[in-house]
Design an enzyme around this catalytic site. Structure first.
Site, PDB file in Angstrom:
ATOM      1  N   MET A   1       1.946 -22.810   2.599  1.00  0.00           N
ATOM      2  CA  MET A   1       2.079 -23.646   1.436  1.00  0.00           C
ATOM      3  C   MET A   1       3.007 -24.813   1.790  1.00  0.00           C
ATOM      4  O   MET A   1       4.199 -24.622   1.978  1.00  0.00           O
ATOM      5  CB  MET A   1       2.646 -22.837   0.273  1.00  0.00           C
ATOM      6  CG  MET A   1       3.109 -23.676  -0.866  1.00  0.00           C
ATOM      7  SD  MET A   1       3.789 -22.825  -2.317  1.00  0.00           S
ATOM      8  CE  MET A   1       4.339 -21.272  -1.772  1.00  0.00           C
ATOM      9  N   PRO A   2       2.478 -26.025   1.894  1.00  0.00           N
ATOM     10  CA  PRO A   2       3.324 -27.181   2.158  1.00  0.00           C
ATOM     11  C   PRO A   2       4.217 -27.507   0.959  1.00  0.00           C
ATOM     12  O   PRO A   2       3.769 -27.477  -0.183  1.00  0.00           O
ATOM     13  CB  PRO A   2       2.338 -28.328   2.388  1.00  0.00           C
ATOM     14  CG  PRO A   2       1.028 -27.670   2.673  1.00  0.00           C
ATOM     15  CD  PRO A   2       1.068 -26.366   1.941  1.00  0.00           C
TER      16      PRO A   2
END
Length: 64
Positions: A1-2
């Site tokens: 998850m950026p």
């Protein structure tokens, strides 16, 4: 998850910040191949009195 954490000087409109969030999300999704729903963007607005450039508060620089 950026997770994208960006700090900007205060003074942008709500619309500009929403557009920034959308553009950062799109770029991260396209570049990293991550689904947009997994991208998180945190925008922190810093008062110009708390942002220094060359030893001077941004609030004291004409045109800033």
């Amino acid at each position: 998850m950026p997770i994208i954490n960006i700090q900007i000087a205060q003074g942008r409109t709500e619309e500009q910040i929403k557009e920034l969030i959308q553009n950062l999300t799109n770029t991260a999704s396209e570049t990293l191949g991550a689904p947009k729903q997994n991208v998180r963007v945190i925008v922190t607005e810093v008062p110009k009195t708390h942002w220094g450039i060359g030893g001077t508060a941004m609030s004291d620089i004409p045109g800033r």
